[in-house]
Design an enzyme around this catalytic site. Structure first.
Site, PDB file in Angstrom:
ATOM      1  N   LEU A 144      -0.647  -0.393   2.262  1.00  0.00           N
ATOM      2  CA  LEU A 144       0.340   0.084   1.879  1.00  0.00           C
ATOM      3  C   LEU A 144       0.591   1.234   2.603  1.00  0.00           C
ATOM      4  CD1 LEU A 144       2.804  -1.292   0.767  1.00  0.00           C
ATOM      5  CD2 LEU A 144       2.299   0.072  -1.545  1.00  0.00           C
ATOM      6  N   ILE A 145       1.765   1.717   3.250  1.00  0.00           N
ATOM      7  CA  ILE A 145       2.206   2.732   3.300  1.00  0.00           C
ATOM      8  C   ILE A 145       2.495   3.838   2.166  1.00  0.00           C
ATOM      9  CG2 ILE A 145       3.940   4.150   4.905  1.00  0.00           C
ATOM     10  CD1 ILE A 145       1.455   2.452   6.397  1.00  0.00           C
ATOM     11  N   ASN A 169       7.309  -2.237  11.094  1.00  0.00           N
ATOM     12  CA  ASN A 169       6.167  -3.260  10.987  1.00  0.00           C
ATOM     13  C   ASN A 169       6.260  -4.111  11.751  1.00  0.00           C
ATOM     14  OD1 ASN A 169       3.882  -4.225   9.658  1.00  0.00           O
ATOM     15  ND2 ASN A 169       5.285  -4.842   8.429  1.00  0.00           N
ATOM     16  N   HIS A 222       5.665  -8.527  11.231  1.00  0.00           N
ATOM     17  CA  HIS A 222       4.991  -9.942  10.480  1.00  0.00           C
ATOM     18  C   HIS A 222       5.865 -10.725  11.222  1.00  0.00           C
ATOM     19  CE1 HIS A 222       4.071 -10.988   5.649  1.00  0.00           C
ATOM     20  NE2 HIS A 222       5.250 -12.713   6.372  1.00  0.00           N
ATOM     21  N   ASP A 266       6.884  -5.650   3.096  1.00  0.00           N
ATOM     22  CA  ASP A 266       7.617  -6.666   3.794  1.00  0.00           C
ATOM     23  C   ASP A 266       9.294  -6.522   3.226  1.00  0.00           C
ATOM     24  OD1 ASP A 266       5.369  -6.926   5.109  1.00  0.00           O
ATOM     25  OD2 ASP A 266       4.959  -8.065   3.707  1.00  0.00           O
ATOM     26  N   GLU A 275       6.026 -12.465  18.835  1.00  0.00           N
ATOM     27  CA  GLU A 275       5.437 -11.019  18.634  1.00  0.00           C
ATOM     28  C   GLU A 275       5.262 -10.149  19.961  1.00  0.00           C
ATOM     29  OE1 GLU A 275       2.946  -9.945  15.365  1.00  0.00           O
ATOM     30  OE2 GLU A 275       2.346 -12.226  14.601  1.00  0.00           O
TER      31      GLU A 275
END
Length: 303
Positions: free
Chosen positions: A180-181, A195, A197, A238, A267
């Site tokens: 986790l940031i 990010n 996902h 997210d 991606e």
């Protein structure tokens, strides 16, 4: 206090490295000494730079500059293709926890010129992961974060912010980073952390949804479509604003591994496209707070 090793890398050419001693923009105190260690050969100079940390405060960061290296171009500006405007090359930090295939795609796009930027530092929570090794092989400094029992040389959130400031980072790209940031980093880089996902958020996202777990959940749900999502990062997993998505069909007899491979291919393309837009200042915000990407060929169109 024993010095802590923060990062190491390689630069091509056997020319003696030059030093620069930038002042920490968040501190008025002069920088403390650091001790670079060199391993010079006929074709390359490897280096490791050690720093002293005291009172949870990073005293300074010394940069090693190599003549004729990729780093040299990071201070230049490049002309936007088909335009008279000039856009400064952006400086990117990438965060990884594993093999870093998205990181590799982005870095290669920077080298080839399709992205108007350079990956100037890699951040990882696993010093021996494939992404970190790739960075070292390419001469990209590697920083450990966070500090844990397994990684005692990791930085604190405040120290990480200071180091990224010293690298003059414009954007932070999470590419398979599983931690986790921290709020300190989000405040320091507001609307500048992204990010990717492996699902179509907000479905199949949040704490615990990562890697193969996502694809197994998609198949088990009976969903006919999955995909990739790039979003802004906030203080939760997210939940930040969605910036771009790519749809991938879920086939009737798909395994999680087959779906994962199909999503990963998209991606790689999507993250490079979005990074290119970031580095060309083509991200705009709608009045209701939704981010959009300006079409490069037709600036009047957004998606």
């Amino acid at each position: 206090m024993e010095p802590q090793r923060l990062f190491s890398g390689f630069c091509s050419n056997s020319i003696t490295p030059l030093y620069r001693n930038p002042q920490n923009p968040l501190s008025s105190s002069p920088p403390s000494l650091s001790y670079p260690c060199f391993n010079q050969s006929k074709h390359q100079v490897s280096f490791e730079i050690q720093y002293f940390l005291s009172s949870q405060r990073l005293r300074s960061v010394r940069r090693l500059l190599c003549k004729n290296s990729v780093e040299k171009v990071s201070n230049l500006v490049s002309e936007k293709e088909g335009s008279k405007s000039w856009v400064k090359r952006k400086r990117l930090a990438v965060f990884v926890s594993g093999g870093g295939s998205n990181f590799r795609s982005i870095n290669q796009a920077c080298i080839e010129g399709s992205v108007n930027g350079d990956v100037v530092v890699l951040v990882t929570n696993k010093h021996a992961c494939g992404g970190a090794q790739y960075a070292r092989d390419k001469g990209i400094p590697v920083i450990l974060f966070p500090k844990t029992k397994d990684e005692p040389d990791g930085l604190s959130p405040d120290d990480l912010v200071k180091v990224l400031r010293e690298f003059e980072v414009d954007f932070i790209l999470l590419a398979g980073y599983l931690k986790l940031i921290p709020a300190e980093l989000i405040r320091a880089y507001s609307r500048s952390i992204f990010n990717i996902h492996p699902s179509l958020l907000p479905s199949f996202g949040g704490k615990g949804y990562y890697g193969m777990k996502v694809h197994k959940a998609v198949i088990a749900s009976g969903a006919r479509y999955s995909g990739a999502t790039i979003h802004f990062v906030d203080e939760h997993y997210d939940t930040g604003r969605i910036l771009a998505q790519k749809i991938v069909p879920v086939l009737a007899n798909d395994t999680a591994e087959e779906l994962a491979a199909r999503v990963l291919r998209e991606e790689h393309k999507l993250y490079v496209e979005v990074t290119a837009a970031l580095c060309e200042d083509r991200i705009v915000w709608r009045e209701d707070g939704v981010p959009l990407i300006q079409n490069k060929e037709n600036p009047e169109e957004y998606y």
